[in-house]
Design an enzyme around this catalytic site. Sequence first.
Site, PDB file in Angstrom:
ATOM      1  N   SER A 305       0.811  -1.149   0.060  1.00 22.49           N
ATOM      2  CA  SER A 305      -0.182  -0.048   0.014  1.00 22.49           C
ATOM      3  C   SER A 305       0.928   1.348   0.218  1.00 22.49           C
ATOM      4  CB  SER A 305      -1.103  -0.037   1.130  1.00 22.49           C
ATOM      5  OG  SER A 305      -1.970   0.861   1.138  1.00 22.49           O
ATOM      6  N   ASP A 316      10.409   5.696  -9.895  1.00 24.83           N
ATOM      7  CA  ASP A 316      10.166   6.244 -11.152  1.00 24.83           C
ATOM      8  C   ASP A 316      10.565   7.715 -11.486  1.00 24.83           C
ATOM      9  OD1 ASP A 316       8.897   3.757 -11.473  1.00 24.83           O
ATOM     10  OD2 ASP A 316       6.787   4.643 -11.343  1.00 24.83           O
ATOM     11  N   LYS A 330      -0.513  -4.332  -3.029  1.00 24.56           N
ATOM     12  CA  LYS A 330      -1.701  -3.883  -2.457  1.00 24.56           C
ATOM     13  C   LYS A 330      -1.787  -2.295  -2.890  1.00 24.56           C
ATOM     14  CE  LYS A 330      -5.327  -2.543   0.326  1.00 24.56           C
ATOM     15  NZ  LYS A 330      -5.758  -1.084   0.513  1.00 24.56           N
TER      16      LYS A 330
END
Length: 485
Positions: A305, A316, A330
């Site tokens: 999560s 990224d 998740k």
Amino acid sequence: MSIPRRNVFAVAMLVAFSLFCWQVTQGAKPKDEMLELYGLFVDAVEKVEANYVRPVSRRELLENALEGMLQSLDQHSSFINTSEWKQFRKQIEGKFGGIGIQVGVDAETGRLRVIAPMVGTPAYEAGVLAGDQIMEIDGTSTEGMSPDKAVDVLTGRPGTEVKLNVLHEGTEQPETVNIQRAIIEVPSVLGDHRGANDQWEFLIDKDKKIGYVRISSFIQNTADELRKALDQLKEEGVKGLILDLRDNPGGLLSAAVEISDLFLEKGKIVSTEGRNTIPKSYLAQKDSPYEELPLVVLINQNSASASEIVSAALQDNHRATIIGQRSYGKGSVQNILELEDGSSVLKLTVASYHRPNGDNIHRFRDSKSTDKWGVSPSPGMEVKLTPSEYVKWFVGRRDRDLKSAAKGHPKTVEPKPEADKDKDKNKEKEKAKEAEKAKTDDKDKPRLKIRSPHNEPGPFVDKVLDKALEVIKAKIGEEQKAKAA
């Protein structure tokens, strides 16, 4: 082979619910077909009510049908009835008595799976591990039990006891653990070890000025706690940072965004997308003194999560090197939809998190290991642990967490008169006898050998952290060369 009644109702309700949604959006199907499907469900309820081996109420049948329908969608969607909703609100509104674990549903076995024990809680101290399957709670099987129902059972008055039957990875026989409930309120930002004042030390290598911060969960004050730790490290001249998100089950989206923003000058942090929700993106702002601090992030199979949001954002945006194992996957958003004027609710997955590069974070039921989900280590940075290595790491890590440096400090003792010394000797003999008797009385009691931090003595080994230290030292070296040039 007979089909469980819950599944029958789940299928009926799911079909009816799906067709209803399709009709609303498409406006093409007549009411007759929808009524026919509802009629099938009602007919089934009446037959069960009239013929089942024991009396059963329509309310019970309907709630089981709703629960089965939602569980068939994903493990995070659920129906929460009136009594469960009252308990659920207590948890999200303030303190509660519990054991300190976050649970999900194992996709293969349908049983509860420990996502992570919270550091410093009763479950953590009792040795419950991330990845453990909970087979029973107080003698009741967890097969088909939703995470919300599990939370309802596990929470209770502080000081009361709950008995778990758990099966941890790499073993075949479950073990019983007795845990005493307590008020769950623990700090979410931790260091590697405690100093002489029993406070967390965040500088793991004082010579190289390397900082180390663990985040155990993302709660309301996590970002503020992290800022304090970073400010302390800045005063100590930190040159590089290791951010440890292993075994972190996640938490608040707002905390994940705020923490990511501490290390990002610009760029997208995360976006949410759903079928009937407005897409939303969260962007970094240039407002932190730590946006250029060399950074390494540690994750493992239990990082979920909010942990995945932070690690994906830093990966990224080419801000950090990710080391460890692929994360849990998740990345879904649940909304609370009221039923019965708010006395019961649906907790329904309505959207999913997407990382800055557009890839989905969530691992769906039918996802394969080759699909894109979760966060994977940077190229060449995967450090896999076997189940036994993970247990040893967890036990060693817990031992360091529970030890207080202050406890090991010698106390100043004033000299005693000879008469008092003789009394002390007699007391010591009595204590020795009592200790020997206790050993005899306890020898037949079951023990969790694998979970005791003192059963496997030796130095604390952390292969992932060792790799991180190697990488962050290289990053610091490169930065120093660049400045010199």
